[in-house]
Each structure stands twice: as C-alpha cells, then as structure tokens.
Scaffold this motif. Sequence first.
Motif: not given
Ligand SMILES: CC(C)(COP(=O)(O)OP(=O)(O)OC[C@H]1O[C@@H](n2cnc3c(N)ncnc32)[C@H](O)[C@@H]1OP(=O)(O)O)[C@@H](O)C(=O)NCCC(=O)NCCS
Length: 185
Positions: A88, A101, A30, A96
């Motif tokens: 999502y 995306t 989550i 990451g």
């Molecule tokens: C939000 C979430 C879905 C993103 O998924 P992901 O596959 O990691 O996303 P992506 O890899 O496509 O892109 C993430 C971007 O954020 C960046 N990033 C990740 N954590 C970060 C942080 N703590 N601070 C700054 N940037 C961060 C990554 O580097 C990437 O950027 P870039 O492409 O410029 O390098 C995932 O972190 C997640 O499941 N989080 C928990 C659930 C959640 O919060 N869902 C959203 C509810 S609104």
Amino acid sequence: MLEGKRVNLRVMEKEDLPLFAEWLNKPEFIGEYNPLRQISRTEIEKDYDKRSLEQTGFIIEKKDGSKIGYMWHFIVVHPALKLLEIGYFLVPSERGKGYCTEAVNIMVDYLFLSKDMIRIQACTELRNIASQKVLEKVGFKKEGTIRKSIFNRGEWKDAYLYSILREEWKEPKILTKPQARAAHI
Ligand SMILES: CC(C)(COP(=O)(O)OP(=O)(O)OC[C@H]1O[C@@H](n2cnc3c(N)ncnc32)[C@H](O)[C@@H]1OP(=O)(O)O)[C@@H](O)C(=O)NCCC(=O)NCCS
C-alpha cells in the motif's frame, strides 16, 4: 466497490493508469523505504493487461471520490506454498490520518471473505515505522526479519515479515456481510 467508513477500495481501471504512473514515478509517493523506480505509462499498461486474478490493484478513495492511494494483493511464488501478500501507498498529504489502517482492515476482510487462504502477509523495511504501526493496528504479527531483501538507494536493506492468520482475524471488522457477498461474486 468495497466500502469503509471513511475510505473505499475500488478496483483499478485502465482510466486510473495515468494517475497511477504519475504516482509511481514520484519519489515522495514511493517513500524513502521503498525502491525507487521510473516506469513508463506503456510499461504500466502492459503490466495491467498481464495481471492475473490473484493480483489486483485498488484505488483508495475518500468518500468524496478523491483518490488518495493505492493498495494491491498479489501472490508470492514459493516452491510449496501460495503466499498472499498486500502492499500500500498513500499520497503524502493524506498520511497520518488513519486512512491506511482502515484500508488495510477492508482489504483483510475482503481477502478472508472471498479467498480460501489461511494467511495474509506484508513486508516492510525495518525503519518504516508508519507501515509497521498500520499492520499492528490491524492485528498482523511480526514473524521475523528477511535479511537483505530490499534493494533501495544503492543498499540491501532488511525487512520485517508480518502476517495475520484467518483464526486471528475471526470476523469482518468493516465490511458488512451483504457487501462482502457482492464482492465475492
Ligand atoms: C505507510 C503508509 C501507507 C501509512 O499510511 P497512513 O495513512 O499514514 O497510516 P495511518 O495514519 O493509518 O497510521 C500510521 C501510524 O504510524 C504513525 N507514524 C507515522 N509516521 C511515523 C514515524 N515516522 N514514526 C513513528 N510513527 C509514525 C502515525 O502516527 C500512525 O500511528 P497512530 O495511529 O498510533 O497515531 C504511508 O506512510 C505511506 O504511504 N508511506 C510511503 C509508502 C510506504 O512506505 N508503503 C508501505 C510499504 S511496506
């Protein structure tokens, strides 16, 4: 099945519910910026049976079929409008890597190709930078702050509201036209 280059979105079936229940009950799935909840598989099954066509869940899968996350679209009830929103989650080990995306790009293509909606929105807690980056990379614009709208870990938190308009999307980025027609049917 909505097919991307590295991930696919597949409509969630009843067989996915045990894994989904396991995910939802794990705080690390989550994430720290979303409300903690514990929910039984029975409740999840009831919700699944009650869902409308406007609320559909998808499993995010890698090309080898491994299940790495969940995305859904739903309608936010508003007195004058029907607002289409997405959400999502990815398993921590697959974050990451750009998968979310791509999955959001697929979902936006699918929704604009299959539904007569003018906008798609998403909300994210102010500190959730990864989620904001995903939305911005897909072309969502920040509209403003919804103050004290998320109750999480005993506190009311502010969230940003993001949206993308049909005219900003312009055309499919990932879904091919024949696939999009199949998804509509
Ligand atoms: C939000 C979430 C879905 C993103 O998924 P992901 O596959 O990691 O996303 P992506 O890899 O496509 O892109 C993430 C971007 O954020 C960046 N990033 C990740 N954590 C970060 C942080 N703590 N601070 C700054 N940037 C961060 C990554 O580097 C990437 O950027 P870039 O492409 O410029 O390098 C995932 O972190 C997640 O499941 N989080 C928990 C659930 C959640 O919060 N869902 C959203 C509810 S609104």
